[in-house]
Design a protein around this motif. Structure first.
Motif, short mmCIF file in Angstrom:
data_model
loop_
_atom_site.label_atom_id
_atom_site.label_comp_id
_atom_site.label_asym_id
_atom_site.label_seq_id
_atom_site.Cartn_x
_atom_site.Cartn_y
_atom_site.Cartn_z
N LEU A 103 -10.37 2.16 -2.67
CA LEU A 103 -9.31 3.15 -2.46
C LEU A 103 -9.14 3.41 -0.97
O LEU A 103 -10.06 3.23 -0.17
CB LEU A 103 -9.65 4.47 -3.15
N SER A 104 -7.93 3.87 -0.63
CA SER A 104 -7.65 4.27 0.75
C SER A 104 -6.92 5.61 0.71
O SER A 104 -5.90 5.75 0.03
CB SER A 104 -6.76 3.22 1.42
N PRO A 105 -7.43 6.64 1.42
CA PRO A 105 -6.81 7.96 1.35
C PRO A 105 -5.47 8.00 2.09
O PRO A 105 -5.31 7.38 3.14
CB PRO A 105 -7.84 8.87 2.02
N ILE A 106 -4.54 8.73 1.53
CA ILE A 106 -3.24 8.96 2.16
C ILE A 106 -3.08 10.47 2.32
O ILE A 106 -2.96 11.19 1.34
CB ILE A 106 -2.09 8.38 1.32
N ARG A 107 -3.09 10.93 3.59
CA ARG A 107 -3.09 12.37 3.87
C ARG A 107 -1.94 12.80 4.77
O ARG A 107 -1.75 14.00 4.99
CB ARG A 107 -4.43 12.77 4.52
N ASN A 108 -1.19 11.83 5.28
CA ASN A 108 -0.09 12.16 6.19
C ASN A 108 0.89 10.99 6.21
O ASN A 108 0.65 9.94 5.60
CB ASN A 108 -0.61 12.48 7.60
N TRP A 109 2.00 11.18 6.91
CA TRP A 109 3.06 10.18 6.92
C TRP A 109 2.59 8.87 7.56
O TRP A 109 2.92 7.77 7.07
CB TRP A 109 4.28 10.72 7.65
N GLU A 110 1.82 8.95 8.64
CA GLU A 110 1.33 7.74 9.28
C GLU A 110 0.46 6.92 8.34
O GLU A 110 0.60 5.69 8.25
CB GLU A 110 0.55 8.09 10.56
N GLU A 111 -0.44 7.59 7.61
CA GLU A 111 -1.30 6.86 6.68
C GLU A 111 -0.49 6.26 5.53
O GLU A 111 -0.81 5.15 5.06
CB GLU A 111 -2.39 7.78 6.14
N LEU A 112 0.56 6.94 5.10
CA LEU A 112 1.41 6.39 4.05
C LEU A 112 2.13 5.14 4.55
O LEU A 112 2.17 4.12 3.85
CB LEU A 112 2.42 7.44 3.58
N GLN A 113 2.70 5.21 5.74
CA GLN A 113 3.40 4.05 6.29
C GLN A 113 2.45 2.87 6.49
O GLN A 113 2.79 1.72 6.18
CB GLN A 113 4.05 4.42 7.62
N ASN A 114 1.27 3.16 7.01
CA ASN A 114 0.27 2.09 7.21
C ASN A 114 -0.12 1.46 5.89
O ASN A 114 -0.29 0.23 5.79
CB ASN A 114 -0.96 2.64 7.92
N HIS A 115 -0.26 2.28 4.85
CA HIS A 115 -0.66 1.73 3.56
C HIS A 115 0.45 0.87 2.96
O HIS A 115 0.17 -0.20 2.38
CB HIS A 115 -1.05 2.83 2.58
N LEU A 116 1.69 1.30 3.08
CA LEU A 116 2.80 0.51 2.56
C LEU A 116 2.87 -0.85 3.25
O LEU A 116 3.08 -1.88 2.60
CB LEU A 116 4.11 1.26 2.74
#
Length: 355
Positions: A103-116
């Motif tokens: 798993l990889s945590p998504i806690r903010n917009w930057e982390e969401l963009q990086n995960h996508l």
């Protein structure tokens, strides 16, 4: 197509059902043969590999622990402190899966963009699944100050109620408002930017919450009362309020919330004709209220205490959610609309509220 599922009880499956989600789905179900402690034994539909097979790259993963007083007939913990400890065990499970690269945590917009970017480019067969941490029912928040602790470890969405009466709000099958503690909780949630999950709020608490909370709102897993007449579902007026608040509503796949007259332990998905198209009936109703497809998504609640005995008959694994795009196309939805329903509405909601 990339899927975003806004409600999965992964930690409950792991800790209360004792399912190792790193195992294959077959191994999970084989290990439960002959077990009768829970009605869905041997009927699981979720494993981490099945999420990957279904291209379900982002999930909202829950913590959940109810407090119950002496008069309650619901299962739960006898003190808020015990409930808090239970959620911390669930958090520890998610963190352990992070350490293992699952798993990889998504806690903010930057982390969401990086995960996508990672999910869409990686060729790894064991890709990390992105997860946003949510709390279903606020009973475990010992005091409002504990909300800051939870935010700091990654909590980004919270539903104040679950089933029955709660410490901060009243839930399914209950009545009544938030009270002073509930309003204080909402105030601090808004200050921290925690998403209010309206799911499970009884009608009284729902309308009071809408009055007192001006932050981001979604309903992670909710169907339509006009199609299934039960207080667990939302009325058209409640959907209109959520749409006015620019919320997204996730569609759950628990059969009793999808069709009327379901009898637990007697009805089956086959004899009640519950399929993924039944879910689309609910989704389509909300789209008709909104006049667009901007406010609906997936929030399956799969393995939320039920399995193949109580979910659409065309699902044997969560990977079968990939049938949804074609079913939506058959119902006249455009490719653009289908992408919004499958992931872009949730991502757009987070973009507006996290940037």
């Amino acid at each position: 197509m990339l899927l975003f599922d806004a409600h999965l009880d992964l930690s409950m499956n792991a800790l209360e059902w004792n399912r190792d989600l790193r195992s294959s789905l077959k191994d999970i179900n084989d290990r439960e043969k002959g077990m009768i402690d829970k009605p869905d034994r041997g009927n699981a539909v979720i494993s981490l590999d099945e999420l990957r097979t279904g291209n379900i790259g982002i999930v909202v993963a829950t913590q959940i622990a109810r407090y119950v007083d002496k008069s309650s007939t619901l299962p739960g913990w006898h003190s808020p402190e015990q409930a808090w400890a239970q959620t911390q065990g669930q958090l520890a499970y998610y963190k352990a899966l992070e350490t293992l690269g699952e798993l990889s945590p998504i806690r903010n917009w930057e982390e969401l963009q990086n995960h996508l970017t990672y999910w869409n480019s990686s060729q790894d067969s064991k890709k990390k699944i992105g997860y946003i941490l949510s709390l279903e029912g606020a009973d475990s928040i010992i005091t409002v100050d504990h909300l800051d602790i939870a935010y700091n470890y990654g909590l980004r969405a919270l539903g104040p109620a679950h089933y029955g009466p709660g410490r901060y709000a009243q839930g399914t099958n209950a009545t009544g408002g938030l009270g002073e503690n509930g309003r204080a909780l909402l105030t601090r949630m808004q200050q921290l930017g925690i998403i209010l999950d309206a799911t499970h709020l009884c009608d009284d608490s729902f309308w009071e919450a809408m009055e007192h909370y001006d932050g981001p709102v979604w309903a992670s897993h909710h169907n339509c009362r006009v199609l299934v007449d039960h207080n667990r579902q939302f009325t058209d007026e409640q959907f209109k309020e959520l749409i006015r608040r620019d919320a997204v509503i996730g569609m759950p796949l628990d059969a009793w919330m999808m069709v009327s007259n379901w009898v637990r332990g007697v009805s089956t998905p086959q004899n009640m004709q519950v399929s993924l198209n039944t879910m689309i009936d609910h989704l389509d109703h909300i789209c008709q209220i909104a006049g667009n497809t901007d406010h609906v998504g997936l929030g399956t609640d799969l393995d939320g205490g039920f399995g193949t005995e109580q979910c659409p008959y065309d699902i044997q694994s969560i990977a079968d959610l990939q049938k949804i795009p074609n079913l939506l196309s058959n119902r006249g939805y455009s490719e653009h609309d289908i992408e919004k329903i499958c992931h872009k509405n949730w991502i757009g909601f987070l973009e507006k509220n996290w940037q």
